[in-house]
Design an enzyme around this catalytic site. Sequence first.
Site, PDB file in Angstrom:
ATOM      1  N   ARG A  69       0.844  -1.188   0.000  1.00  0.00           N
ATOM      2  CA  ARG A  69       0.000   0.000   0.000  1.00  0.00           C
ATOM      3  C   ARG A  69       0.884   1.245   0.000  1.00  0.00           C
ATOM      4  O   ARG A  69       1.996   1.232   0.512  1.00  0.00           O
ATOM      5  CB  ARG A  69      -0.911   0.009   1.230  1.00  0.00           C
ATOM      6  CG  ARG A  69      -2.079  -0.966   1.155  1.00  0.00           C
ATOM      7  CD  ARG A  69      -2.967  -0.846   2.384  1.00  0.00           C
ATOM      8  NE  ARG A  69      -2.288  -1.285   3.579  1.00  0.00           N
ATOM      9  CZ  ARG A  69      -1.740  -0.489   4.487  1.00  0.00           C
ATOM     10  NH1 ARG A  69      -1.831   0.833   4.372  1.00  0.00           N
ATOM     11  NH2 ARG A  69      -1.124  -0.981   5.529  1.00  0.00           N
ATOM     12  N   TYR A 197      -1.464  -3.575  -7.013  1.00  0.00           N
ATOM     13  CA  TYR A 197      -1.166  -4.322  -5.791  1.00  0.00           C
ATOM     14  C   TYR A 197      -2.287  -4.329  -4.757  1.00  0.00           C
ATOM     15  O   TYR A 197      -2.759  -3.256  -4.326  1.00  0.00           O
ATOM     16  CB  TYR A 197       0.100  -3.778  -5.100  1.00  0.00           C
ATOM     17  CG  TYR A 197       0.427  -4.657  -3.924  1.00  0.00           C
ATOM     18  CD1 TYR A 197       1.080  -5.865  -4.107  1.00  0.00           C
ATOM     19  CD2 TYR A 197      -0.041  -4.346  -2.659  1.00  0.00           C
ATOM     20  CE1 TYR A 197       1.275  -6.731  -3.055  1.00  0.00           C
ATOM     21  CE2 TYR A 197       0.158  -5.211  -1.593  1.00  0.00           C
ATOM     22  CZ  TYR A 197       0.813  -6.399  -1.803  1.00  0.00           C
ATOM     23  OH  TYR A 197       0.998  -7.259  -0.772  1.00  0.00           O
ATOM     24  N   LYS A 206      -9.523  -2.429   1.833  1.00  0.00           N
ATOM     25  CA  LYS A 206      -9.215  -1.266   2.678  1.00  0.00           C
ATOM     26  C   LYS A 206     -10.001  -0.038   2.240  1.00  0.00           C
ATOM     27  O   LYS A 206     -10.451   0.747   3.061  1.00  0.00           O
ATOM     28  CB  LYS A 206      -7.712  -0.954   2.639  1.00  0.00           C
ATOM     29  CG  LYS A 206      -6.840  -2.120   3.086  1.00  0.00           C
ATOM     30  CD  LYS A 206      -7.147  -2.507   4.506  1.00  0.00           C
ATOM     31  CE  LYS A 206      -6.438  -3.778   4.821  1.00  0.00           C
ATOM     32  NZ  LYS A 206      -5.950  -4.129   6.046  1.00  0.00           N
ATOM     33  N   HIS A 226     -10.376  -2.305  11.646  1.00  0.00           N
ATOM     34  CA  HIS A 226      -9.282  -3.160  11.139  1.00  0.00           C
ATOM     35  C   HIS A 226      -9.046  -4.280  12.156  1.00  0.00           C
ATOM     36  O   HIS A 226      -8.043  -4.296  12.857  1.00  0.00           O
ATOM     37  CB  HIS A 226      -8.028  -2.289  10.962  1.00  0.00           C
ATOM     38  CG  HIS A 226      -6.926  -2.942  10.187  1.00  0.00           C
ATOM     39  ND1 HIS A 226      -5.612  -2.533  10.278  1.00  0.00           N
ATOM     40  CD2 HIS A 226      -6.912  -3.968   9.303  1.00  0.00           C
ATOM     41  CE1 HIS A 226      -4.855  -3.265   9.493  1.00  0.00           C
ATOM     42  NE2 HIS A 226      -5.619  -4.150   8.898  1.00  0.00           N
ATOM     43  N   SER A 248      -1.157  -3.457  10.362  1.00  0.00           N
ATOM     44  CA  SER A 248      -0.805  -4.376   9.288  1.00  0.00           C
ATOM     45  C   SER A 248       0.443  -5.192   9.644  1.00  0.00           C
ATOM     46  O   SER A 248       1.408  -4.647  10.191  1.00  0.00           O
ATOM     47  CB  SER A 248      -0.547  -3.577   8.009  1.00  0.00           C
ATOM     48  OG  SER A 248      -1.700  -2.835   7.688  1.00  0.00           O
ATOM     49  N   CYS A 250       0.919  -7.366  11.909  1.00  0.00           N
ATOM     50  CA  CYS A 250       1.189  -7.493  13.350  1.00  0.00           C
ATOM     51  C   CYS A 250       0.462  -8.681  13.974  1.00  0.00           C
ATOM     52  O   CYS A 250       0.361  -8.765  15.196  1.00  0.00           O
ATOM     53  CB  CYS A 250       0.821  -6.207  14.070  1.00  0.00           C
ATOM     54  SG  CYS A 250       1.978  -4.866  13.708  1.00  0.00           S
ATOM     55  N   ASP A 277      -9.193  -9.736   9.141  1.00  0.00           N
ATOM     56  CA  ASP A 277      -8.662  -8.401   8.838  1.00  0.00           C
ATOM     57  C   ASP A 277      -9.639  -7.260   9.123  1.00  0.00           C
ATOM     58  O   ASP A 277      -9.226  -6.197   9.540  1.00  0.00           O
ATOM     59  CB  ASP A 277      -8.220  -8.342   7.369  1.00  0.00           C
ATOM     60  CG  ASP A 277      -7.262  -7.184   7.070  1.00  0.00           C
ATOM     61  OD1 ASP A 277      -6.269  -7.035   7.798  1.00  0.00           O
ATOM     62  OD2 ASP A 277      -7.513  -6.425   6.122  1.00  0.00           O
ATOM     63  N   ARG A 376       2.066 -12.140  -0.561  1.00  0.00           N
ATOM     64  CA  ARG A 376       0.757 -12.471   0.009  1.00  0.00           C
ATOM     65  C   ARG A 376       0.132 -13.678  -0.673  1.00  0.00           C
ATOM     66  O   ARG A 376       0.487 -14.031  -1.796  1.00  0.00           O
ATOM     67  CB  ARG A 376      -0.192 -11.280  -0.178  1.00  0.00           C
ATOM     68  CG  ARG A 376       0.261  -9.997   0.503  1.00  0.00           C
ATOM     69  CD  ARG A 376      -0.506  -9.703   1.732  1.00  0.00           C
ATOM     70  NE  ARG A 376       0.080  -8.651   2.548  1.00  0.00           N
ATOM     71  CZ  ARG A 376      -0.456  -8.245   3.690  1.00  0.00           C
ATOM     72  NH1 ARG A 376      -1.560  -8.791   4.153  1.00  0.00           N
ATOM     73  NH2 ARG A 376       0.140  -7.309   4.405  1.00  0.00           N
TER      74      ARG A 376
HETATM   75  P1  GTP Z   1      -2.188  -7.656   7.498  1.00  0.00           P
HETATM   76  O1  GTP Z   1      -2.731  -8.693   6.581  1.00  0.00           O
HETATM   77  O2  GTP Z   1      -1.125  -6.830   6.893  1.00  0.00           O
HETATM   78  O3  GTP Z   1      -3.265  -6.798   8.099  1.00  0.00           O
HETATM   79  O4  GTP Z   1      -1.387  -8.438   8.675  1.00  0.00           O
HETATM   80  P2  GTP Z   1      -1.824  -9.291   9.945  1.00  0.00           P
HETATM   81  O5  GTP Z   1      -2.092  -8.382  11.097  1.00  0.00           O
HETATM   82  O6  GTP Z   1      -2.889 -10.255   9.588  1.00  0.00           O
HETATM   83  O7  GTP Z   1      -0.483 -10.067  10.315  1.00  0.00           O
HETATM   84  P3  GTP Z   1      -0.105 -11.626  10.174  1.00  0.00           P
HETATM   85  O8  GTP Z   1      -0.934 -12.502  11.065  1.00  0.00           O
HETATM   86  O9  GTP Z   1      -0.079 -11.975   8.746  1.00  0.00           O
HETATM   87  O10 GTP Z   1       1.375 -11.622  10.754  1.00  0.00           O
HETATM   88  C1  GTP Z   1       2.384 -10.820  10.224  1.00  0.00           C
HETATM   89  C2  GTP Z   1       3.724 -11.286  10.686  1.00  0.00           C
HETATM   90  O11 GTP Z   1       3.796 -11.317  12.111  1.00  0.00           O
HETATM   91  C3  GTP Z   1       4.067 -12.695  10.205  1.00  0.00           C
HETATM   92  O12 GTP Z   1       5.391 -12.712   9.745  1.00  0.00           O
HETATM   93  C4  GTP Z   1       3.917 -13.536  11.432  1.00  0.00           C
HETATM   94  O13 GTP Z   1       4.779 -14.640  11.405  1.00  0.00           O
HETATM   95  C5  GTP Z   1       4.252 -12.574  12.568  1.00  0.00           C
HETATM   96  N1  GTP Z   1       3.500 -12.933  13.795  1.00  0.00           N
HETATM   97  C6  GTP Z   1       2.164 -13.156  13.888  1.00  0.00           C
HETATM   98  N2  GTP Z   1       1.816 -13.514  15.147  1.00  0.00           N
HETATM   99  C7  GTP Z   1       2.944 -13.495  15.885  1.00  0.00           C
HETATM  100  C8  GTP Z   1       3.238 -13.770  17.269  1.00  0.00           C
HETATM  101  O14 GTP Z   1       2.359 -14.079  18.071  1.00  0.00           O
HETATM  102  N3  GTP Z   1       4.533 -13.619  17.638  1.00  0.00           N
HETATM  103  C9  GTP Z   1       5.513 -13.273  16.767  1.00  0.00           C
HETATM  104  N4  GTP Z   1       6.750 -13.166  17.240  1.00  0.00           N
HETATM  105  N5  GTP Z   1       5.286 -13.022  15.451  1.00  0.00           N
HETATM  106  C10 GTP Z   1       4.026 -13.124  15.022  1.00  0.00           C
HETATM  107  C1  SPV Z   2      -2.818  -4.492   5.368  1.00  0.00           C
HETATM  108  O1  SPV Z   2      -1.844  -3.876   4.927  1.00  0.00           O
HETATM  109  O2  SPV Z   2      -3.337  -4.217   6.481  1.00  0.00           O
HETATM  110  C2  SPV Z   2      -3.377  -5.606   4.601  1.00  0.00           C
HETATM  111  C3  SPV Z   2      -2.864  -5.846   3.247  1.00  0.00           C
HETATM  112  O3  SPV Z   2      -4.273  -6.279   5.071  1.00  0.00           O
HETATM  113  S1  SPV Z   2      -3.546  -4.810   2.056  1.00  0.00           S
HETATM  114  O4  SPV Z   2      -4.765  -5.405   1.557  1.00  0.00           O
HETATM  115  O5  SPV Z   2      -2.548  -4.665   0.969  1.00  0.00           O
HETATM  116  O6  SPV Z   2      -3.846  -3.524   2.639  1.00  0.00           O
HETATM  117 MN    MN Z   3      -4.789  -5.590   7.219  1.00  0.00          MN
END
Ligand code: GTP
Ligand code: SPV
Ligand code: MN
Length: 594
Positions: A69, A197, A206, A226, A248, A250, A277, A376
Amino acid sequence: MTTNKTVLKWLDEMKELLTPDQVVWVDGSEEQIEAFRAEACEIGELHKLNQDKLPGCYLHRTNPNDVARVEDRTFICTTTKEEAGPTNNWCDPAQMYKKLYDIARGSYKGKTMYVIPYSMGPIGSPIAKVGIEVTDSIYVVLNMVIMTRVSPKVLEVLGDSNDWVRGLHSRCDVDPEKRYICHFPQDNTIISVNSGYGGNVLLGKKCFALRIASYQGWKEGWMAEHMLILGLENPQGEVRYIAAAFPSACGKTNLAMLIPPEYLREKGYKIWTVGDDISWMKIGPDGRLYAINPENGFFGVAPGTNVHSNFNALESTKKNTIFTNVALNLDDNTVWWEGLDKNPPENALEWKGNAWNPSMFVKADKSTYAAHPNSRFTAPAENCPCISDEFNKGAGVPISAIVFGGRRAKCAPLVYQSKDWVNGVFVGSAMASETTAAAAGAVGVVRRDPMAMLPFCGYHMGDYFAHWLEMGEKLGDKAPKIFNVNWFRTDDEGNFVWPGFGDNMRVLNWIIDRCEGKATATETAIGYIPQPEDIDLTDLDMDIETLKSILKVDKDVWTKEAEEIEEHYKKFGDKLPAALREQLDALKANLAKM
Ligand code: GTP
Ligand code: SPV
Ligand code: MN
């Protein structure tokens, strides 16, 4: 497909502006999807993967200048700058329409205009809403049919109504200097140009489900957040629902699908995924807050996803999935990314399509990685082994707890509970997190990201805080309890102290026990912290002293934090609700007494 005059009129305008060679309505049918896939492979938009190992799966590579983004090119175009507030880029709507139309004019020449009617939320649900996106990208079409509910039924439900969101996407020349992601909340319109993207172009996500919907929720008395939504089932078979807002990359997708540690699984604990999400929440007939996931699939971060960290996400990607910017294993025509397993492919193409092998990998240098850090997968929610029975039901699930969180190496403890709704809104408004690869720009910089909505709030953030406070007043004693978590505290060597992932269940159990009045807590300057014994460490290689170290509220660190919150609050001027100002003063007073 429709006789809705507002739809037909807008489509005529789009045709005239974009001058496509032909117009194709997307109906979401299997035959049509299959034809689109074949065409996408022919023109090099998609690469067909090993259909024995990954049936229905494809790989896509974006332009290397277009991998995340772009927050600095994202605009909220309200009538006045004041309405968009200090945290959004703003431009006068008339001026921005002109600029975007000039960029998009004639850009579909020689191409097809795909018209995608979609529903955010189960079709016909009282919380769901309709959108129509036009795009020149088959990749966008094939992602939208996974991420949203695309069907002619959407238009039946819409009828003659004008309550739908217009979305114009044109990939144009993918020129980063002319890339704009613009929202016109007062016209229910989104225009996205020069990107191909994810969050920039899947306009239901979003752009609509957060930026436009947050504005609609403000006007109509509901919330677009979110947030993941999960159901936690206890051994008695009772399910409690939690919504959690993390910025994002996290950990939302991971938490939404977690597999509890073995000793809890044996007792009968389970997690059900409703969403990973986005959450749309409305007050139900019984006065509680009900949430639906408006999406129909997961657009998840690939790197770090593996059988141990997120088995359910990995399972979800085994069929009918589109991978974007991951590596291609040439030996068996499958995909790979950092953290998938310990066997990187010997003979591969990295995410840009260049030859790659493990000897090229240098951990400290992300440019040597096989997959892009923000690569992704787009996977259908129905593939997820733990998808909730409630996922397709339009009524939504009652939320017991709202959880905020982010990446904070030192400050926030593993978990704490806010004192009440207003204090919880304060906690959310003051949230901060280290930036990630999900957005273009520096990674690892701490920034304030209220409610994880900084890049996604479609109006003035001060009004957004006031809206949260008002929702709390309406909910009264039926309001969810509000918590904050931090899985990312590090030790002096920079290693994560808390094991995270499935073990986060230990924290969720405390949260639910608190909601039900079953667990004890210690009051601190920032809120209620579990007593160390309250977090079950069974089977975990962690002693109670280590746990105490990540539950600690450090006076000096928090005093500095309060000063930073003060700075952050200045941005909102007189739009900052007085109640939040009072919360900050109370925090400072509590810290002074420590
Ligand atoms: P968006 O799709 O961008 O909104 O991201 P998200 O909040 O869904 O994050 P996602 O669950 O995909 O995790 C993002 C990164 O954080 C990955 O590389 C995970 O491996 C890492 N991660 C997720 N949960 C944990 C956790 O509990 N501990 C640690 N150390 N890393 C984590
Ligand atoms: C984020 O960035 O929080 C996502 C991926 O979930 S995107 O759809 O590219 O915004
Ligand atoms: Mn997101």
